[in-house]
Scaffold this active site. Structure first.
Site, PDB file in Angstrom:
ATOM      1  N   CYS A  70     -61.441   5.136  -2.778  1.00  0.00           N
ATOM      2  CA  CYS A  70     -59.888   5.514  -3.006  1.00  0.00           C
ATOM      3  C   CYS A  70     -59.259   4.772  -1.792  1.00  0.00           C
ATOM      4  O   CYS A  70     -59.204   5.383  -0.751  1.00  0.00           O
ATOM      5  CB  CYS A  70     -60.110   7.004  -2.859  1.00  0.00           C
ATOM      6  SG  CYS A  70     -58.526   7.907  -2.706  1.00  0.00           S
ATOM      7  N   CYS A  73     -57.066   7.337  -0.100  1.00  0.00           N
ATOM      8  CA  CYS A  73     -57.836   7.998   0.684  1.00  0.00           C
ATOM      9  C   CYS A  73     -57.878   7.298   2.227  1.00  0.00           C
ATOM     10  O   CYS A  73     -57.881   8.003   3.457  1.00  0.00           O
ATOM     11  CB  CYS A  73     -59.202   8.244   0.308  1.00  0.00           C
ATOM     12  SG  CYS A  73     -59.286   9.356  -0.971  1.00  0.00           S
TER      13      CYS A  73
END
Length: 145
Positions: A70, A73
């Site tokens: 991600c 993230c």
């Protein structure tokens, strides 16, 4: 009558420590392993400690649910770390959802990154999406103490 206390789980050895509230500012250490409990460092959670940390901590605990694939993230990780450094009386922790899928499942994470705030075993707030350090700190400060 004894002074009010709070429970803090050591993410290193999984021991639950009971500390008088007035000692939370004194860089408390785990009574079992001697590691710092409120260090201003982000704690890594695993399948063996996530349930205990989220259910047994009486202090505000903010968990960042993230995944290695991600990009938002990965972009938020240094921001989350800086917020932890600036707010040492809050437990900041991370759970890698692609590594610990079974441990993350009970939290119903639908998008990444998602931060979930816990206090005394209860979910008190959720926030999805990548945030800056200032936004993370503002969100944490808005939560009930």
């Amino acid at each position: 009558m004894s002074a009010p206390s709070q429970h803090i789980v050591c993410t290193h050895c999984n021991a639950t420590n009971r500390l008088p509230i007035e000692r939370l500012q004194d860089a408390p250490k785990c009574g079992k392993c001697g590691q710092g409990l409120l260090t201003g460092e982000v704690q890594d959670l695993t399948d063996t400690n996530v349930a205990k940390v989220t259910q047994k901590n009486d202090v505000l605990t903010v968990v960042d649910f993230w995944a290695s694939w991600c990009q938002p993230c990965l972009m938020m990780a240094p921001q989350f770390k800086e917020a932890a450094n600036q707010m040492p009386n809050v437990v900041f922790a991370k759970l890698q959802t692609d590594r610990y899928e079974q441990a993350a499942a009970p939290f119903n994470i639908r998008s990444l990154p998602t931060m979930v705030a816990f206090k005394s075993g209860q979910v008190i707030a959720r926030q999805s999406g990548a945030l800056s350090t200032a936004q993370i700190m503002q969100w944490v400060r808005s939560l009930p103490a």
